[in-house]
Design a protein around this motif. Structure first.
Motif, PDB file in Angstrom:
ATOM      1  N   ARG A  85      33.614 -15.429  22.095  1.00 44.90           N
ATOM      2  CA  ARG A  85      34.049 -15.353  23.504  1.00 44.90           C
ATOM      3  C   ARG A  85      35.204 -16.306  23.770  1.00 44.90           C
ATOM      4  N   ASP A  86      35.101 -17.515  23.251  1.00 43.36           N
ATOM      5  CA  ASP A  86      36.162 -18.501  23.454  1.00 43.36           C
ATOM      6  C   ASP A  86      37.454 -18.067  22.767  1.00 43.36           C
TER       7      ASP A  86
ATOM      8  N   PRO B  84      32.918 -13.673  32.086  1.00 42.56           N
ATOM      9  CA  PRO B  84      31.957 -12.688  32.600  1.00 42.56           C
ATOM     10  C   PRO B  84      32.683 -11.570  33.354  1.00 42.56           C
ATOM     11  N   GLY B  85      32.309 -10.334  33.064  1.00 40.49           N
ATOM     12  CA  GLY B  85      32.914  -9.177  33.719  1.00 40.49           C
ATOM     13  C   GLY B  85      34.068  -8.567  32.938  1.00 40.49           C
ATOM     14  N   ASP B  86      34.603  -9.279  31.938  1.00 41.07           N
ATOM     15  CA  ASP B  86      35.677  -8.719  31.116  1.00 41.07           C
ATOM     16  C   ASP B  86      35.146  -7.543  30.308  1.00 41.07           C
TER      17      ASP B  86
ATOM     18  N   ALA C 101      39.539  -7.299  23.236  1.00 38.68           N
ATOM     19  CA  ALA C 101      39.291  -7.763  24.604  1.00 38.68           C
ATOM     20  C   ALA C 101      40.178  -6.986  25.561  1.00 38.68           C
ATOM     21  N   ARG C 102      39.601  -6.488  26.627  1.00 38.26           N
ATOM     22  CA  ARG C 102      40.351  -5.787  27.665  1.00 38.26           C
ATOM     23  C   ARG C 102      40.254  -6.632  28.933  1.00 38.26           C
ATOM     24  N   THR C 103      40.938  -7.770  28.908  1.00 47.17           N
ATOM     25  CA  THR C 103      40.764  -8.757  29.977  1.00 47.17           C
ATOM     26  C   THR C 103      41.724  -8.575  31.134  1.00 47.17           C
ATOM     27  N   ARG C 104      42.678  -7.646  31.000  1.00 47.39           N
ATOM     28  CA  ARG C 104      43.645  -7.458  32.080  1.00 47.39           C
ATOM     29  C   ARG C 104      43.584  -6.026  32.564  1.00 47.39           C
TER      30      ARG C 104
END
Length: 86
Positions: free
Chosen positions: A19-20, A26-28, A43-46
């Motif tokens: 995760r780091d 949370p929620g990403d 990761a689909r963080t945006r």
């Protein structure tokens, strides 16, 4: 190497190290993509709203409508077809 355990409901907790490393909060969203027989975790963080205004103002100060963009694309396709047919 990090390891996660799958629960009976098909859920898992990503190890903190992962995760780091992916900067996940949370929620990403996380995407699993099959590539050459194995899976990649992405990761689909945006989301698309995060990119609003990233390019600044248009060089000529004029914003284009969807119709303007469609027309420009159509012109480019016709021009490319003409070049490739010659």
């Amino acid at each position: 190497m990090s390891t996660a355990t799958l629960t009976s409901k098909g859920q898992m907790t990503l190890p903190k190290e992962v995760r780091d490393d992916l900067n996940l909060k949370p929620g990403d969203k996380i995407e699993f993509v099959k590539v050459h027989g194995h899976y990649e975790l992405r990761a689909r963080t945006r989301n698309i709203a995060d990119f609003a205004g990233v390019l600044g103002e248009p060089p000529n100060g004029r914003r284009l409508s969807v119709k303007d963009m469609d027309d420009a694309i159509a012109e480019a396709v016709v021009e490319e077809y003409r070049r490739s047919s010659s």
